[in-house]
Design a protein around this motif. Structure first.
Motif, PDB file in Angstrom:
ATOM      1  N   LYS A   1       0.935  -1.109  -0.071  1.00  0.00           N
ATOM      2  CA  LYS A   1       0.164   0.138  -0.105  1.00  0.00           C
ATOM      3  C   LYS A   1       0.790   1.306  -0.037  1.00  0.00           C
ATOM      4  O   LYS A   1       2.016   1.256   0.465  1.00  0.00           O
ATOM      5  N   VAL A   2       0.394   2.528  -0.680  1.00  0.00           N
ATOM      6  CA  VAL A   2       0.902   3.568  -0.673  1.00  0.00           C
ATOM      7  C   VAL A   2      -0.022   4.778  -0.407  1.00  0.00           C
ATOM      8  O   VAL A   2      -1.275   4.474  -0.370  1.00  0.00           O
ATOM      9  N   TRP A   3       0.424   5.814   0.129  1.00  0.00           N
ATOM     10  CA  TRP A   3      -0.366   7.349   0.014  1.00  0.00           C
ATOM     11  C   TRP A   3      -0.256   7.875  -1.263  1.00  0.00           C
ATOM     12  O   TRP A   3       0.649   8.396  -1.624  1.00  0.00           O
ATOM     13  N   LEU A   4      -1.483   7.815  -1.543  1.00  0.00           N
ATOM     14  CA  LEU A   4      -1.751   8.776  -3.129  1.00  0.00           C
ATOM     15  C   LEU A   4      -2.196   9.900  -2.638  1.00  0.00           C
ATOM     16  O   LEU A   4      -2.987  10.388  -1.755  1.00  0.00           O
ATOM     17  N   LYS A   5      -1.524  10.942  -3.262  1.00  0.00           N
ATOM     18  CA  LYS A   5      -1.894  12.331  -2.968  1.00  0.00           C
ATOM     19  C   LYS A   5      -2.830  12.780  -3.941  1.00  0.00           C
ATOM     20  O   LYS A   5      -2.574  12.882  -5.222  1.00  0.00           O
TER      21      LYS A   5
ATOM     22  N   VAL B   1      -3.813   3.335  -0.570  1.00  0.00           N
ATOM     23  CA  VAL B   1      -4.494   2.823  -1.564  1.00  0.00           C
ATOM     24  C   VAL B   1      -3.435   1.664  -1.827  1.00  0.00           C
ATOM     25  O   VAL B   1      -2.311   1.690  -1.640  1.00  0.00           O
ATOM     26  N   PRO B   2      -3.889   0.389  -2.465  1.00  0.00           N
ATOM     27  CA  PRO B   2      -2.995  -0.556  -2.918  1.00  0.00           C
ATOM     28  C   PRO B   2      -2.063  -0.183  -3.798  1.00  0.00           C
ATOM     29  O   PRO B   2      -2.375   0.577  -4.645  1.00  0.00           O
ATOM     30  N   ALA B   3      -0.820  -0.557  -4.012  1.00  0.00           N
ATOM     31  CA  ALA B   3       0.189   0.005  -4.658  1.00  0.00           C
ATOM     32  C   ALA B   3      -0.266  -0.768  -6.449  1.00  0.00           C
ATOM     33  O   ALA B   3       0.145   0.193  -7.243  1.00  0.00           O
TER      34      ALA B   3
ATOM     35  N   GLY C   1       1.915   8.747 -13.587  1.00  0.00           N
ATOM     36  CA  GLY C   1       1.515  10.227 -13.646  1.00  0.00           C
ATOM     37  C   GLY C   1       0.766  10.625 -12.117  1.00  0.00           C
ATOM     38  O   GLY C   1       0.537  11.477 -11.747  1.00  0.00           O
ATOM     39  N   ASP C   2       0.600   9.362 -11.314  1.00  0.00           N
ATOM     40  CA  ASP C   2       0.063   9.686 -10.027  1.00  0.00           C
ATOM     41  C   ASP C   2       1.076  10.365  -9.089  1.00  0.00           C
ATOM     42  O   ASP C   2       2.042  10.205  -9.224  1.00  0.00           O
ATOM     43  N   ARG C   3       0.543  10.790  -8.072  1.00  0.00           N
ATOM     44  CA  ARG C   3       1.594  11.608  -7.043  1.00  0.00           C
ATOM     45  C   ARG C   3       1.495  10.809  -5.932  1.00  0.00           C
ATOM     46  O   ARG C   3       0.542  10.609  -5.262  1.00  0.00           O
ATOM     47  N   ILE C   4       2.621  10.205  -5.168  1.00  0.00           N
ATOM     48  CA  ILE C   4       2.712   9.467  -4.023  1.00  0.00           C
ATOM     49  C   ILE C   4       3.354  10.070  -2.934  1.00  0.00           C
ATOM     50  O   ILE C   4       4.432  10.831  -3.192  1.00  0.00           O
ATOM     51  N   VAL C   5       3.065   9.884  -1.688  1.00  0.00           N
ATOM     52  CA  VAL C   5       4.002  10.691  -0.680  1.00  0.00           C
ATOM     53  C   VAL C   5       4.716   9.549   0.203  1.00  0.00           C
ATOM     54  O   VAL C   5       4.190   8.246   0.482  1.00  0.00           O
ATOM     55  N   ILE C   6       6.026   9.726   0.280  1.00  0.00           N
ATOM     56  CA  ILE C   6       7.020   8.785   0.897  1.00  0.00           C
ATOM     57  C   ILE C   6       7.375   9.616   2.202  1.00  0.00           C
ATOM     58  O   ILE C   6       8.027  10.591   1.968  1.00  0.00           O
ATOM     59  N   ARG C   7       7.432   8.821   3.412  1.00  0.00           N
ATOM     60  CA  ARG C   7       7.816   9.555   4.345  1.00  0.00           C
ATOM     61  C   ARG C   7       9.035   8.736   5.192  1.00  0.00           C
ATOM     62  O   ARG C   7       9.228   7.910   4.601  1.00  0.00           O
ATOM     63  N   MET C   8       9.599   9.351   6.086  1.00  0.00           N
ATOM     64  CA  MET C   8      10.871   8.860   6.719  1.00  0.00           C
ATOM     65  C   MET C   8      10.659   7.166   7.061  1.00  0.00           C
ATOM     66  O   MET C   8       9.525   6.939   7.407  1.00  0.00           O
TER      67      MET C   8
END
Length: 690
Positions: A197-201, A209-211, A217-224
């Motif tokens: 799963k990933v965070w879709l912005k 949402v599921p990866a 073209g989608d934007r995803i948020v990746i944190r520490m």
């Protein structure tokens, strides 16, 4: 799907599918389908016979239902799984080996002698040319010895010996190439991504949402502490990114807006938004394979020593041949030395032993990223455990939420889950799972979330400062207070649980009590590790001294340290190494990453933080801590096998040289026995150690 049960015993079933033939892809789909089910421990699918062997736990009816409901068309399998399964590679090398043997003996038995001699002479040119190139580079190494042995045999019209030498060298090359390719592919596959799963912005919020739903073209948020799942451009934020999985370099790289982010690298600090460029394909797998092939990562110290020793012995073999001829003037006796060398067996058996051990470790759900780490595990005398998620169960649970500000327990749990779901840690997962069980759905109601390693999380909700974390973070760092009249309630919090403190506007709002039970096998594992030779077993935790002391006594560690920060763990590891000890560090969280990196061998728990798994040298499954004992025994036996191989190679080949020089056996016999023993020891080195 129709099938027949061919054989069955408790917890194990062999079935044959009702189809005439099975493609590699179909076999991979079925194996993936079976392994994705929780009740299946192990599954192997044999494409040639259309059989499947299934080891399972629980009810056999569940396994039968799984098979009955199976259809190739309905199973969604990641493209990388099918492309990199290794099934086709195994078939190719089996065919190569079979063809090599059949062709050699068919040519030997049925081809007329003149044609056979002509073919052998032509084929010998390849080996002679390798020897000449080696000499041209001013090196006297194994190719020179092979070229001399084959060239002299051809010059003496001894085509049978030359052919046998080339045949056995060819078999050795195929076996070495096969084992090496399979081990590298296995290693690269286990290092490949498994992000679910990933965070879709979106325009107004972030959605988990599921990866598989992400598209270019989608934007995803990746944190520490999180792995970057797809290649793309950084469109917002900045971060320090660890690219060790692709470049082999552990030094983090600073990346800002406009920089390119590679799939499989890890955000060590900061937060970024990535515009996805590519969502499928084998680019990451290919990059990892290239990185492994180009680095020395796979090679253990004993393996490298064996290679260097093999090359160093070549001049002595050539010198011995020349000296024997000068003293005896007997070409046959001189050739007896030339036909027997230590190099082939050393250079073949050592890497096969190591790569085979890496493959075997995979059978126990242990991913080893290089042979040198197995050697280090065998040599280690100190082992350091993190507590939470390592010695204790990987799935702690929320048992109570104690309100301090008038809010309901469910409302406090909802707020806590909203914050915790952004960061990978076993305690965070416990909070998120508890909220999910109560159907406490929530939208993103906070501003940017800031994670402070080993302390907690800080953000704002409705313009109010909200923090959640440890006692040290909430009360000592942030100077939060307990509401008036609530001190007695605070003092009566149950001591047997770990506590997460939630504060709003610098006042305690609630305490989440989390049960963090000790693994049933922890005490046994510690005792078994001591039996395998560890002189010092240490536990380190950020928990209070009271909790740490109780766990340490129950587990039986030699030392424990409580209320430690990430830098404290790393400093302890460095201190032990400075004292001359070989150290293993085992952990599962972001806060364990510095120590995992500092240790001689870093071991991560498979369901822990992604950064821990990336940085670690070895990854073990989350279900059973006993895999650490298995890893130690496997490593010890590998070192014993290598030493045993070394003694046999030196002893057996020395005996052949003596017998050849004294005239007891002919050079042809020497060559046959030498090459046969080399092949046999190579095959023996491929056997499982445990």
């Amino acid at each position: 799907m129709k099938f027949i049960i061919k054989h069955e015993m408790k917890g194990r079933m062999r079935v044959r599918l009702s189809q005439k033939r099975m493609t590699y892809e179909q076999a991979d789909i079925l194996q993936y389908y079976l392994l994705c089910n929780e009740s299946v421990k192990l599954a192997k699918v044999y494409d040639r016979t259309c059989d499947a062997v299934i080891n399972y736990t629980g009810d056999r009816k569940e396994v039968i239902r799984l098979l009955q409901e199976f259809h190739y068309q309905t199973v969604e399998v990641p493209a990388d799984v099918l492309a990199t399964s290794g099934r086709e590679v195994n078939a190719q090398y089996q065919e190569k080996l079979f063809n090599k043997v059949v062709f050699h003996y068919a040519r030997k038995w049925f081809l007329p002698y003149p044609l056979n001699a002509c073919y052998t002479s032509v084929m010998s040119l390849k080996y002679i040319w390798k020897g000449i190139k080696c000499l041209w580079a001013r090196k006297i190494e194994v190719p020179v010895l092979d070229a001399t042995a084959i060239g002299v045999s051809v010059a003496r019209w001894d085509f049978s010996t030359a052919g046998s030498v080339m045949f056995l060298l060819g078999i050795g090359e195929i076996l070495e190439e096969w084992t090496h390719k399979k081990s590298v592919d296995d290693l690269a596959r286990t290092m490949s991504l498994n992000v679910s799963k990933v965070w879709l912005k979106t325009e107004d919020q972030e959605v988990l949402v599921p990866a598989s739903k992400i598209k270019a073209g989608d934007r995803i948020v990746i944190r520490m502490g999180t792995v970057i799942p797809f290649d793309g451009d950084i469109v917002d934020g900045e971060a320090m990114i660890n690219q060790a999985s692709l470049t082999g370099e552990s030094v983090s790289v600073r990346k800002t807006v406009g920089s390119y982010a590679y799939a499989g690298t890890v955000v060590e600090e900061g937060e970024i938004t990535v515009g996805v460029k590519q969502v499928s394909g084998n680019s990451r797998f290919d990059k990892i394979v290239t990185m492994i092939e180009e680095s020395e990562k796979l090679k253990s110290g004993v393996e490298s020593k064996a290679e260097h020793l093999a090359d160093r012995l070549v001049p002595y073999s050539l010198g011995g041949t020349a000296l024997t001829y000068l003293l005896t003037r007997n070409v046959t006796k001189a050739l007896s030395i030339l036909m027997v060398d230590f190099s082939c067996a050393l250079k073949l058996s050592m890497p096969i032993s190591v790569l085979s051990a890496i493959r075997e470790a995979n059978l126990y759900n242990i991913t080893v990223k290089g042979g040198k780490y197995l050697e280090a595990v065998a040599e280690a005398d100190t082992i350091v455990f993190d507590k939470t998620g390592t010695l204790t169960k990987a799935t702690p649970t929320v048992v109570d939420v104690v309100p301090f500000d008038g809010r309901t327990p469910d409302e406090l749990l909802r707020i806590a889950a909203c914050l915790e779901e952004h960061f990978p840690h076993s305690m965070a997962k416990a909070v998120v799972n508890a909220a999910k069980e109560k159907n406490l759905d929530h939208e993103e109601m906070h501003s940017k979330v800031e994670y402070v390693v080993a302390h907690g999380i800080s953000t704002t909700i409705d313009d109010k400062n909200v923090i959640i974390g440890s006692f040290h973070f909430v009360f000592e760092d942030e100077k939060c207070t307990i509401p008036e009249g609530k001190q007695e309630l605070f003092d009566s919090l149950p001591e047997e649980y770990s506590h997460l403190y939630l504060a709003i506007e610098n006042q305690l709002a609630g305490v989440i009590c989390i049960e963090d039970p000790l693994r049933e096998e922890a005490k046994t594992v510690v005792a078994e590790l001591k039996k395998t030779g560890f002189g010092k077993i240490v536990m380190m935790t950020g928990d209070s001294d009271r909790t740490a002391s109780a766990i340490a006594k129950r587990v039986g560690v030699d030392e424990y340290y409580s209320e430690v920060l990430p830098e404290d763990k790393a400093a302890f590891v460095e201190k032990e190494k400075a004292a001359g000890r070989k150290v293993i560090m085992i952990g599962d969280g972001i806060n364990d990453s510095p120590a995992l990196s500092a240790a001689d061998v870093g071991i991560a728990i498979s369901n822990g933080a992604e950064i821990a798994r990336e940085i670690a040298d070895i990854t073990v499954g989350a279900d059973d801590l006993g895999q650490i004992v298995t890893l130690r025994r496997l490593s010890n036996r590998l070192m014993k096998r290598i030493q045993s191989n070394y003694r046999f190679i030196v002893g057996f080949n020395s005996g052949l040289i003596v017998l050849g020089v004294t005239g007891v056996i002919q050079p042809t016999t020497s060559a046959l026995l030498h090459n046969t023993s080399t092949l046999a020891i190579g095959l023996k080195s491929m056997k499982n150690l445990l």
